[in-house]
Design an enzyme around this catalytic site. Sequence first.
Site, short mmCIF file in Angstrom:
data_model
loop_
_atom_site.label_atom_id
_atom_site.label_comp_id
_atom_site.label_asym_id
_atom_site.label_seq_id
_atom_site.Cartn_x
_atom_site.Cartn_y
_atom_site.Cartn_z
N LYS A 35 0.85 -1.20 0.00
CA LYS A 35 0.00 0.00 0.00
C LYS A 35 0.88 1.25 0.00
O LYS A 35 2.10 1.16 0.22
CB LYS A 35 -0.94 -0.02 1.20
CG LYS A 35 -0.25 0.04 2.53
CD LYS A 35 -1.22 -0.30 3.66
CE LYS A 35 -0.50 -0.34 4.98
NZ LYS A 35 -0.97 0.59 5.95
N TYR A 253 18.92 28.76 9.44
CA TYR A 253 17.81 29.55 9.98
C TYR A 253 17.73 29.43 11.50
O TYR A 253 17.90 28.34 12.06
CB TYR A 253 16.49 29.05 9.39
CG TYR A 253 16.32 29.40 7.93
CD1 TYR A 253 16.26 30.73 7.53
CD2 TYR A 253 16.21 28.41 6.97
CE1 TYR A 253 16.09 31.06 6.19
CE2 TYR A 253 16.04 28.73 5.63
CZ TYR A 253 15.99 30.07 5.25
OH TYR A 253 15.83 30.38 3.93
C1 LIG Z 1 -4.37 -4.52 7.68
C2 LIG Z 1 -2.90 -4.41 7.60
N1 LIG Z 1 -2.17 -5.52 7.52
C3 LIG Z 1 -0.82 -5.49 7.45
C4 LIG Z 1 -0.14 -4.29 7.47
C5 LIG Z 1 1.36 -4.30 7.41
O1 LIG Z 1 1.88 -3.77 8.59
P1 LIG Z 1 3.46 -3.62 8.79
O2 LIG Z 1 3.92 -2.64 7.77
O3 LIG Z 1 3.59 -3.10 10.17
O4 LIG Z 1 4.03 -4.97 8.57
C6 LIG Z 1 -0.87 -3.11 7.57
C7 LIG Z 1 -0.15 -1.85 7.64
O5 LIG Z 1 -0.45 -0.95 8.37
C8 LIG Z 1 -2.28 -3.17 7.63
O6 LIG Z 1 -3.01 -2.06 7.71
#
Ligand SMILES: Cc1ncc(COP(=O)(O)O)c(C=O)c1O
Length: 362
Positions: A35, A253
Amino acid sequence: MPRPIEALIHADALAHNLARARQAAPDSRVWAVVKANAYGHGIERVFNGLRGADGFALLDLDEAERLRALDWRGPILLLEGCFEARDLELCSRLGLWHAVHHDAQIDWLAAHKTQAPHRVFLKLNSGMNRLGFTAPAFRASFARLSALPQVGEVSLMTHFSDADGEHGIAHQLAAFDTASRDLQGERTLSNSAATLRHRGVAADWVRAGIMLYGSAPDHPQHDSAHWDLRPAMTLRSRLIAVQMLQRGDSVGYGSSFVADAPMRIGVVACGYADGYPRACATGTPVLVDGVRTRTVGRVSMDMITVDLIPVPDAGPGSEVTLWGEGPRGTRLPIDAVAQAAGTIGYELMCALAPRVPTRIAN
Ligand SMILES: Cc1ncc(COP(=O)(O)O)c(C=O)c1O
């Protein structure tokens, strides 16, 4: 010549980290969580390194389309399911599996016309209180989904809130076991932290995200070396100027850093407009020509300034590693920089700015 900053994506590190997920969960299949454009790395750029995964999990429908455009024919799971009824058409067309976590998603399915029945992942809210059904609604939804001709297979999922910390997963695991005990279907529970820290959770699939990108899910308790994870992203640049400070001179800055003795500082072509966190105060680790030193003064939009005392030979053109792999086998974990910014590696990766030229490392 373009500005010297660039990001490199390491396919071999992705493949290595995927193998680590398999080692940690030898009895499960592995979803590679991609994602947020593969946590900022780019879906297309990580694809080759992660193509050994059993499936890809993501949220955005356009990212699912991009995976199919790469000719990925295996499973794709939409972790948040459909956002509106017509998303089901894309699921049918691309063969996407999708999470179901609220009633309207079941209503949409019941009204959906499809030739091929859908594979759905019914989500239990086992205590995180973000997405998912309560236990009684979970069981009722399981029955409802199982009776729909639009649904072929119902799998079961939940998500842990504290797999990386002291609170742990036992309470959520118990809630999941109680709610799902007599229900048929494949199960997926663990994220990276649970996969690494809570081995032996019986499940058909793990959902590995951050570990694939080489960040320790439970930093600072453990670092990426502890889990044998390799950075999938390097952010590197060069010195574009050097200044000599005298005692009492300040830099940048707000004059937040004042030299207490003569010192050389380097000016790096990297700033918050590249995704380097402005919250990084003096002392944030950085590599110059592979030598660990520190930032001094405030991060500005296009530049940061670094202490060259440990690197007396450095000058304009010297290589600077903001995070990831440095020259001659050196390494600066993204988690160390994130910690200095009061955040986590996830945020830094995802915030890599579009203006940074990014390519797959050779
Ligand atoms: C439903 C779900 N599964 C798995 C993951 C993977 O998590 P991670 O990146 O902590 O392994 C996420 C990420 O937030 C998630 O939302």
